[in-house]
Motif scaffolding. Structure first.
Motif, PDB file in Angstrom:
ATOM      1  N   VAL A 121       0.859  -1.189   0.000  1.00 28.10           N
ATOM      2  CA  VAL A 121       0.000   0.000   0.000  1.00 28.10           C
ATOM      3  C   VAL A 121       0.889   1.231   0.000  1.00 28.10           C
ATOM      4  CG1 VAL A 121      -1.788   1.274   1.238  1.00 28.10           C
ATOM      5  CG2 VAL A 121      -1.817  -1.236   1.244  1.00 28.10           C
ATOM      6  N   ALA A 122       0.659   2.135  -0.960  1.00 24.89           N
ATOM      7  CA  ALA A 122       1.439   3.363  -1.090  1.00 24.89           C
ATOM      8  C   ALA A 122       0.571   4.568  -0.742  1.00 24.89           C
ATOM      9  CB  ALA A 122       1.987   3.505  -2.507  1.00 24.89           C
ATOM     10  N   PHE A 123       1.149   5.516   0.002  1.00 27.23           N
ATOM     11  CA  PHE A 123       0.463   6.739   0.387  1.00 27.23           C
ATOM     12  C   PHE A 123       1.088   7.952  -0.299  1.00 27.23           C
ATOM     13  CE2 PHE A 123      -0.550   3.831   3.805  1.00 27.23           C
ATOM     14  CZ  PHE A 123      -1.860   4.145   4.128  1.00 27.23           C
ATOM     15  N   ASN A 124       0.363   9.054  -0.300  1.00 32.34           N
ATOM     16  CA  ASN A 124       0.859  10.288  -0.909  1.00 32.34           C
ATOM     17  C   ASN A 124       1.897  10.990  -0.049  1.00 32.34           C
ATOM     18  OD1 ASN A 124      -1.099  11.000   1.044  1.00 32.34           O
ATOM     19  ND2 ASN A 124      -1.443  12.981   0.065  1.00 32.34           N
ATOM     20  N   GLN A 125       2.001  10.578   1.215  1.00 30.06           N
ATOM     21  CA  GLN A 125       2.961  11.179   2.137  1.00 30.06           C
ATOM     22  C   GLN A 125       3.193  10.213   3.296  1.00 30.06           C
ATOM     23  OE1 GLN A 125       0.950  14.755   3.421  1.00 30.06           O
ATOM     24  NE2 GLN A 125      -0.454  13.656   4.777  1.00 30.06           N
ATOM     25  N   ALA A 126       4.212  10.488   4.102  1.00 28.87           N
ATOM     26  CA  ALA A 126       4.450   9.668   5.284  1.00 28.87           C
ATOM     27  C   ALA A 126       3.222   9.742   6.195  1.00 28.87           C
ATOM     28  CB  ALA A 126       5.691  10.146   6.016  1.00 28.87           C
ATOM     29  N   THR A 127       2.686   8.577   6.566  1.00 28.39           N
ATOM     30  CA  THR A 127       1.380   8.495   7.215  1.00 28.39           C
ATOM     31  C   THR A 127       1.508   7.756   8.546  1.00 28.39           C
ATOM     32  OG1 THR A 127       0.300   8.510   5.066  1.00 28.39           O
ATOM     33  CG2 THR A 127      -0.984   7.671   6.923  1.00 28.39           C
ATOM     34  N   PRO A 128       0.959   8.323   9.632  1.00 24.84           N
ATOM     35  CA  PRO A 128       1.136   7.703  10.950  1.00 24.84           C
ATOM     36  C   PRO A 128       0.173   6.552  11.214  1.00 24.84           C
ATOM     37  CG  PRO A 128      -0.086   9.760  11.153  1.00 24.84           C
ATOM     38  CD  PRO A 128       0.303   9.641   9.700  1.00 24.84           C
ATOM     39  N   PHE A 129       0.667   5.592  11.944  1.00 23.57           N
ATOM     40  CA  PHE A 129      -0.117   4.464  12.476  1.00 23.57           C
ATOM     41  C   PHE A 129      -0.981   3.790  11.408  1.00 23.57           C
ATOM     42  CE2 PHE A 129       0.746   7.166  16.199  1.00 23.57           C
ATOM     43  CZ  PHE A 129       1.432   6.239  16.974  1.00 23.57           C
ATOM     44  N   VAL A 130      -0.327   3.445  10.311  1.00 18.31           N
ATOM     45  CA  VAL A 130      -1.009   2.702   9.248  1.00 18.31           C
ATOM     46  C   VAL A 130      -1.296   1.287   9.749  1.00 18.31           C
ATOM     47  CG1 VAL A 130      -0.835   1.798   6.905  1.00 18.31           C
ATOM     48  CG2 VAL A 130       0.115   4.056   7.457  1.00 18.31           C
ATOM     49  N   ASP A 131      -2.498   0.797   9.427  1.00 16.92           N
ATOM     50  CA  ASP A 131      -2.887  -0.568   9.764  1.00 16.92           C
ATOM     51  C   ASP A 131      -3.429  -1.226   8.497  1.00 16.92           C
ATOM     52  OD1 ASP A 131      -4.585  -2.836  10.596  1.00 16.92           O
ATOM     53  OD2 ASP A 131      -4.204  -2.126  12.635  1.00 16.92           O
ATOM     54  N   VAL A 132      -2.671  -2.181   7.963  1.00 16.61           N
ATOM     55  CA  VAL A 132      -3.055  -2.883   6.734  1.00 16.61           C
ATOM     56  C   VAL A 132      -3.386  -4.319   7.074  1.00 16.61           C
ATOM     57  CG1 VAL A 132      -2.369  -3.599   4.420  1.00 16.61           C
ATOM     58  CG2 VAL A 132      -1.591  -1.398   5.318  1.00 16.61           C
ATOM     59  N   ARG A 133      -4.641  -4.726   6.771  1.00 17.23           N
ATOM     60  CA  ARG A 133      -5.085  -6.103   6.974  1.00 17.23           C
ATOM     61  C   ARG A 133      -5.369  -6.725   5.611  1.00 17.23           C
ATOM     62  NH1 ARG A 133      -9.239  -2.812   9.814  1.00 17.23           N
ATOM     63  NH2 ARG A 133      -7.743  -1.295   8.985  1.00 17.23           N
ATOM     64  N   ILE A 134      -4.757  -7.874   5.321  1.00 22.12           N
ATOM     65  CA  ILE A 134      -4.964  -8.548   4.042  1.00 22.12           C
ATOM     66  C   ILE A 134      -5.598  -9.912   4.287  1.00 22.12           C
ATOM     67  CG2 ILE A 134      -3.078  -7.301   2.911  1.00 22.12           C
ATOM     68  CD1 ILE A 134      -1.376  -9.858   3.149  1.00 22.12           C
TER      69      ILE A 134
END
Length: 238
Positions: A121-134
């Motif tokens: 997962v790519a974001f437009n900027q540095a992003t805090p506390f990302v939670d990725v569930r697959i």
């Protein structure tokens, strides 16, 4: 589900027999198979991140469905892309939901390729506390699986996506929740597939066999804690 027919053969005790061609019709689930949960994994980086990668624990099965739930802790970041190492194409299920200082979105890939796989997962900027569930599921429509979606943001001890009415009898009801507090379990009728550590966000599901109005919910600690809950429903193979 489909209708199948078979011949009916009657054999007497003296070995004489007679056959009625296509004499019995029955409902078979073997055409599309049943909906099933396959596997889950998650990544919860505690430092602001632009890219977050998560690998499925075991090799994936061709034709299955991937679901990716992504939550994060601001309202200015956006997801630039969701991709994987097998080249599957991802689409968003519904919209990105914004709550009090938090956001979440759900993506899916249909008719996936087989093999070992890492989702990024790519974001437009540095992003805090990302939670990725697959998550990976079997038995879902390989051409047009997504049916309906719902999503809501709020605060308090009971997160709920709001309702949507399905259009097919056999469906996967998928729920994903992101909170600044802690989800403690699945909502009524749902199975919790993961509550992430240390973020305590949830992915849950249920399988239904009739059309109706459904919503995803989950209990949340903290009477004033912000949450987002989303639901996406996916049709079984025809």
């Amino acid at each position: 589900m489909r209708l199948d027919t078979v011949n009916v053969v009657v054999t007497n005790s003296d070995a004489q027999s007679g056959t009625l061609t296509n004499g019995y019709t029955y409902t078979s689930g073997s055409g599309g198979g049943s909906i099933g949960f396959v596997q889950v994994n998650a990544a919860t980086p505690q430092a602001p991140s632009t890219l977050v990668a998560v690998t499925y624990p075991v090799a994936q099965i061709a034709g299955n469905l991937n679901i990716v739930a992504v939550g994060w802790d601001n309202t200015t970041s956006t997801v630039s892309s969701v991709s994987d190492s097998r080249g599957n194409a991802y689409a968003q299920a519904g919209t990105t939901v914004t709550g009090t200082g938090i956001r979440q979105a759900i993506y899916y890939a249909k008719n996936i390729a087989a093999g070992s796989n890492t989702v990024t997962v790519a974001f437009n900027q540095a992003t805090p506390f990302v939670d990725v569930r697959i998550l990976e599921y079997s038995g879902l429509d390989t051409a047009s699986p997504l049916d309906v979606t719902a999503g809501a943001a709020g605060s308090g001890t009971s997160a709920n996506s709001g309702a949507a009415t399905t259009t097919a009898a056999s469906e996967l009801i998928f729920g994903a929740g992101y909170t600044v507090s802690t989800f403690t379990g699945a909502g009524a009728g749902f199975t919790s597939r993961i509550i992430t550590s240390p973020d305590s966000d949830i992915a849950e599901d249920r399988i239904v066999t009739s059309t109706g109005s459904y919503s995803a919910s989950a209990p949340n600690t903290g009477s004033s804690s912000a949450w987002i809950m989303q639901m996406a429903t996916f049709k079984a193979k025809p």
